[in-house]
Design a protein around this motif. Structure first.
Motif, mmCIF file in Angstrom:
data_model
loop_
_atom_site.group_PDB
_atom_site.id
_atom_site.type_symbol
_atom_site.label_atom_id
_atom_site.label_comp_id
_atom_site.label_asym_id
_atom_site.label_seq_id
_atom_site.Cartn_x
_atom_site.Cartn_y
_atom_site.Cartn_z
ATOM 1 N N ASP A 1 9.344 -4.347 6.131
ATOM 2 C CA ASP A 1 8.840 -5.500 8.071
ATOM 3 C C ASP A 1 8.638 -6.374 6.806
ATOM 4 O OD1 ASP A 1 8.996 -3.250 8.614
ATOM 5 O OD2 ASP A 1 6.839 -2.912 9.761
ATOM 6 N N ALA A 2 8.036 -6.964 6.360
ATOM 7 C CA ALA A 2 8.014 -8.432 5.846
ATOM 8 C C ALA A 2 9.079 -9.238 5.017
ATOM 9 C CB ALA A 2 6.863 -8.688 4.325
ATOM 10 N N ILE A 3 9.762 -8.610 4.798
ATOM 11 C CA ILE A 3 11.438 -8.442 3.807
ATOM 12 C C ILE A 3 11.972 -9.141 4.988
ATOM 13 C CG2 ILE A 3 13.341 -8.474 2.551
ATOM 14 C CD1 ILE A 3 11.445 -6.299 0.683
ATOM 15 N N LEU A 4 12.445 -8.206 6.169
ATOM 16 C CA LEU A 4 13.143 -8.169 6.892
ATOM 17 C C LEU A 4 12.385 -9.616 7.838
ATOM 18 C CD1 LEU A 4 14.296 -4.586 8.196
ATOM 19 C CD2 LEU A 4 15.717 -5.939 6.848
ATOM 20 N N LYS A 5 11.648 -9.410 7.885
ATOM 21 C CA LYS A 5 10.647 -10.783 8.729
ATOM 22 C C LYS A 5 11.135 -11.938 7.869
ATOM 23 C CE LYS A 5 6.845 -10.643 10.644
ATOM 24 N NZ LYS A 5 5.275 -10.153 10.823
ATOM 25 N N ALA A 6 11.010 -11.995 6.753
ATOM 26 C CA ALA A 6 11.252 -13.294 6.383
ATOM 27 C C ALA A 6 12.894 -13.201 6.325
ATOM 28 C CB ALA A 6 11.410 -12.577 4.735
ATOM 29 N N ALA A 7 13.580 -12.464 6.262
ATOM 30 C CA ALA A 7 15.198 -12.439 7.122
ATOM 31 C C ALA A 7 15.722 -12.964 8.241
ATOM 32 C CB ALA A 7 15.742 -11.719 5.898
ATOM 33 N N ASP A 8 14.733 -12.926 8.943
ATOM 34 C CA ASP A 8 15.121 -13.185 10.354
ATOM 35 C C ASP A 8 14.869 -14.515 10.055
ATOM 36 O OD1 ASP A 8 15.983 -10.945 11.395
ATOM 37 O OD2 ASP A 8 14.382 -9.998 11.460
ATOM 38 N N SER A 9 13.940 -15.454 9.570
ATOM 39 C CA SER A 9 13.797 -16.604 9.635
ATOM 40 C C SER A 9 14.192 -17.111 8.510
ATOM 41 C CB SER A 9 11.597 -16.604 9.034
ATOM 42 O OG SER A 9 11.362 -18.333 8.453
ATOM 43 N N GLN A 10 14.232 -18.798 9.583
ATOM 44 C CA GLN A 10 14.708 -20.015 8.774
ATOM 45 C C GLN A 10 14.437 -19.820 7.610
ATOM 46 O OE1 GLN A 10 17.786 -20.876 9.995
ATOM 47 N NE2 GLN A 10 17.414 -18.725 11.510
ATOM 48 N N ASN A 11 13.155 -20.198 7.345
ATOM 49 C CA ASN A 11 12.466 -20.300 5.974
ATOM 50 C C ASN A 11 12.185 -18.848 5.026
ATOM 51 O OD1 ASN A 11 10.811 -21.122 3.789
ATOM 52 N ND2 ASN A 11 9.212 -21.922 4.946
ATOM 53 N N THR A 12 12.720 -18.352 3.980
ATOM 54 C CA THR A 12 12.494 -17.104 3.407
ATOM 55 C C THR A 12 11.227 -17.677 2.128
ATOM 56 O OG1 THR A 12 13.772 -17.895 1.845
ATOM 57 C CG2 THR A 12 14.814 -16.329 4.005
ATOM 58 N N GLU A 13 10.598 -18.790 2.568
ATOM 59 C CA GLU A 13 9.248 -18.359 1.579
ATOM 60 C C GLU A 13 8.620 -18.011 2.543
ATOM 61 O OE1 GLU A 13 9.517 -19.049 -1.254
ATOM 62 O OE2 GLU A 13 11.615 -19.520 -0.923
ATOM 63 N N ASP A 14 8.318 -18.103 4.412
ATOM 64 C CA ASP A 14 7.359 -17.898 4.810
ATOM 65 C C ASP A 14 6.097 -16.726 4.316
ATOM 66 O OD1 ASP A 14 7.596 -20.587 6.148
ATOM 67 O OD2 ASP A 14 8.958 -19.844 8.231
ATOM 68 N N GLU A 15 5.224 -16.759 4.681
ATOM 69 C CA GLU A 15 4.207 -15.625 4.040
ATOM 70 C C GLU A 15 4.264 -14.562 5.008
ATOM 71 O OE1 GLU A 15 3.094 -14.403 1.499
ATOM 72 O OE2 GLU A 15 3.732 -15.630 0.541
ATOM 73 N N SER A 16 4.223 -13.459 5.266
ATOM 74 C CA SER A 16 4.842 -12.911 6.744
ATOM 75 C C SER A 16 2.670 -12.645 6.948
ATOM 76 C CB SER A 16 4.243 -10.936 6.499
ATOM 77 O OG SER A 16 3.997 -9.877 6.879
ATOM 78 N N THR B 1 -0.404 -8.495 11.955
ATOM 79 C CA THR B 1 -1.344 -8.520 12.865
ATOM 80 C C THR B 1 -2.110 -6.923 12.843
ATOM 81 O OG1 THR B 1 -0.415 -7.397 14.948
ATOM 82 C CG2 THR B 1 -0.737 -9.819 14.464
ATOM 83 N N LEU B 2 -2.822 -6.374 12.866
ATOM 84 C CA LEU B 2 -3.889 -5.307 12.915
ATOM 85 C C LEU B 2 -2.778 -4.254 13.593
ATOM 86 C CD1 LEU B 2 -6.190 -4.057 11.802
ATOM 87 C CD2 LEU B 2 -7.336 -3.953 14.237
ATOM 88 N N GLU B 3 -2.511 -4.305 15.413
ATOM 89 C CA GLU B 3 -1.532 -3.571 15.831
ATOM 90 C C GLU B 3 -0.488 -3.144 14.999
ATOM 91 O OE1 GLU B 3 -0.197 -2.300 19.523
ATOM 92 O OE2 GLU B 3 -1.851 -3.368 19.072
ATOM 93 N N GLU B 4 0.459 -4.542 14.260
ATOM 94 C CA GLU B 4 1.699 -4.209 13.707
ATOM 95 C C GLU B 4 1.489 -2.588 12.324
ATOM 96 O OE1 GLU B 4 4.319 -8.507 13.709
ATOM 97 O OE2 GLU B 4 2.208 -8.097 12.466
ATOM 98 N N ARG B 5 0.339 -3.368 11.366
ATOM 99 C CA ARG B 5 0.094 -2.181 10.298
ATOM 100 C C ARG B 5 -0.240 -0.782 10.942
ATOM 101 N NH1 ARG B 5 -3.407 -5.655 5.853
ATOM 102 N NH2 ARG B 5 -2.051 -7.160 6.297
ATOM 103 N N TYR B 6 -0.338 -0.365 12.254
ATOM 104 C CA TYR B 6 -1.348 0.514 12.774
ATOM 105 C C TYR B 6 0.185 0.973 13.403
ATOM 106 C CZ TYR B 6 -5.814 0.574 12.152
ATOM 107 O OH TYR B 6 -7.130 0.936 11.636
ATOM 108 N N LEU B 7 0.918 0.185 13.645
ATOM 109 C CA LEU B 7 2.396 1.190 14.515
ATOM 110 C C LEU B 7 3.264 1.253 13.400
ATOM 111 C CD1 LEU B 7 3.108 -1.745 16.814
ATOM 112 C CD2 LEU B 7 2.490 0.591 16.857
ATOM 113 N N ILE B 8 2.845 0.355 12.265
ATOM 114 C CA ILE B 8 3.693 1.708 10.759
ATOM 115 C C ILE B 8 2.893 2.932 10.874
ATOM 116 C CG2 ILE B 8 3.431 1.453 8.585
ATOM 117 C CD1 ILE B 8 4.099 -1.713 8.642
ATOM 118 N N LEU B 9 1.402 3.167 10.422
ATOM 119 C CA LEU B 9 1.130 4.665 9.998
ATOM 120 C C LEU B 9 1.198 5.351 11.469
ATOM 121 C CD1 LEU B 9 -2.606 3.095 9.245
ATOM 122 C CD2 LEU B 9 -0.878 4.252 7.404
ATOM 123 N N ASN B 10 1.630 4.583 12.776
ATOM 124 C CA ASN B 10 1.376 5.730 13.979
ATOM 125 C C ASN B 10 3.114 6.052 13.811
ATOM 126 O OD1 ASN B 10 0.540 6.763 16.283
ATOM 127 N ND2 ASN B 10 2.331 5.550 16.998
#
Length: 405
Positions: A125-140, A143-152
């Protein structure tokens, strides 16, 4: 009478022992009842009881998120504990100190496997988020919600084995006039009840450098045109946003999707820094350029090139390059070394997009068509100034200026 006197002390000893055993048994029974009542609530998926032992922030203490969590997030612990079970092995009671301890065997899902799957999905998810950004140096900045959605998602769609773990549960009785026991809730106990998931999620070495690199390279295969263009710098490689060169970028990405593969060949780990070697298989950029150059030179030597003018020659060069990229079936393999660092949270790939891009595109990291071409309204006299000598018929200057590598 003498017999009665002999038996009285003996009977008193038996009575005393019986009372002691009886009290001890009553104490153990009370402790067992408390443990059973609490843990059965976990088995029966009581969300309030779950939250008493494992709050949402316990699994991810590094995330501060005050927003209200969705129902899907609340479902995570229900999914986690649906196969939870336990067995009380032994109970010890210290009446003087009003404390007790119980040895338990817990049955939970394989949390090491779950944590590893989470780390992989989280990194993807972090890699794809960077790929969607114009600045690939952005850190992911998940949120807590996003992490729990992965677990879910993982708990819903994947099956995990059941594993056994042992733990000791401590209890206390603060009220000296009561037999009510209370379980001492600690971080260690919380970790035991979730099968050590907290420990695994906080392990910065859970994914090795080799496994981490594999996630980066596998995720690359799933990227669409825009993501790959951002992540690998295809747009900057072509240095334009016009339609023709966008078509070339799309063709290059299609070549990556069709041909890209990799094999980890070795690694050298020194403390928090690692070098991982991989054999990358991708389209043969040299074969594309050789075929392109041959067709371009043939075209430039033809009368059509003289008639076409500068802009048409430039467009033709792009057309030939696109055709050779689309028709390419040749592949090549090369060894590439990647550097990863462990920041105390996980292994991370340094200079990821640029290193991977160079390994994939090879000699195409610099487009063979760098000029933008002349404006279509240029006059023939301007073309002459740009380098064509009608009398000599010298076309070399067009190649040098309009198609310079």
């Amino acid at each position: 009478m003498k017999m009665a006197k002999v038996w009285i002390p003996f009977l008193m000893i038996i009575l005393a022992v019986t009372m002691i055993i009886g009290c001890s048994h009553m104490d153990k029974t009370g402790v067992e009842e408390v443990i059973t009542n609490e843990l059965n609530l976990l088995k029966n998926l009581d969300s309030d009881t779950v939250q008493k032992y494992v709050s949402y922030n316990e699994l991810f203490p590094d995330v501060t998120d005050g927003t209200e969590l969705s129902k899907e997030v609340e479902e995570v612990f229900s999914l986690f504990f649906k196969d939870f079970d336990y067995k009380i092995l032994d109970i010890n009671v210290d009446k003087d100190r009003k404390t007790a301890s119980a040895k338990l065997k817990l049955f939970t899902i394989d949390t090491k496997a779950l944590a590893k799957d989470f780390d992989i999905s989280h990194l993807e998810d972090a890699i794809l988020k960077a790929a969607d950004s114009q600045n690939t140096e952005d850190e992911s900045s998940d949120t807590l919600e996003e992490r729990y959605l992965i677990l879910n998602e993982l708990l819903k769609n994947r099956q995990y084995d059941t594993v056994e773990t042992s733990c000791t549960m401590e209890l206390q009785n603060k009220d000296t006039d009561s037999e009510d026991w209370e379980i001492v809730r600690t971080h260690e106990l919380e970790n035991y009840l979730v099968g050590g998931l907290m420990t695994y999620l906080s392990d910065s070495d859970l994914l090795s450098p080799e496994e981490t690199l594999a996630v980066y390279l596998n995720t690359l295969k799933t990227m669409n045109l825009d993501q790959m263009s951002n992540y690998l710098g295809v747009e900057s490689l072509l240095n334009t946003s016009d339609a023709a060169k966008s078509s070339i970028a799309a063709a290059l990405v299609e070549q990556v999707h069709n041909n890209f593969d990799f094999k980890i060949t070795g690694s050298d780990i020194q403390s928090y820094k690692a070098t991982v070697d991989a054999e990358l298989t991708t389209f043969d950029s040299n074969a594309i350029l050789e075929a392109y150059q041959a067709e371009l030179e043939e075209y430039l030597a033809s009368p059509d090139a003289v008639i076409d003018g500068s802009q048409k020659r430039y467009n033709k060069s792009l057309e030939l390059l696109l055709k050779n990229i689309e028709n390419n079936t040749a592949t090549t393999s090369s060894e590439v070394s990647f550097t990863l660092v462990n920041d105390g949270v996980s292994w991370k790939l340094l200079d990821d997009g640029h290193t991977i891009g160079s390994g994939i595109f090879g000699t195409l990291t610099s487009t063979p068509v760098s000029g933008e071409g002349s404006d279509s309204s240029d006059s023939d006299s301007q073309e002459e100034e740009d380098g064509y000598d009608e009398e000599s018929g010298d076309e070399g200057s067009y190649y040098e200026e309009d198609y310079e590598n």
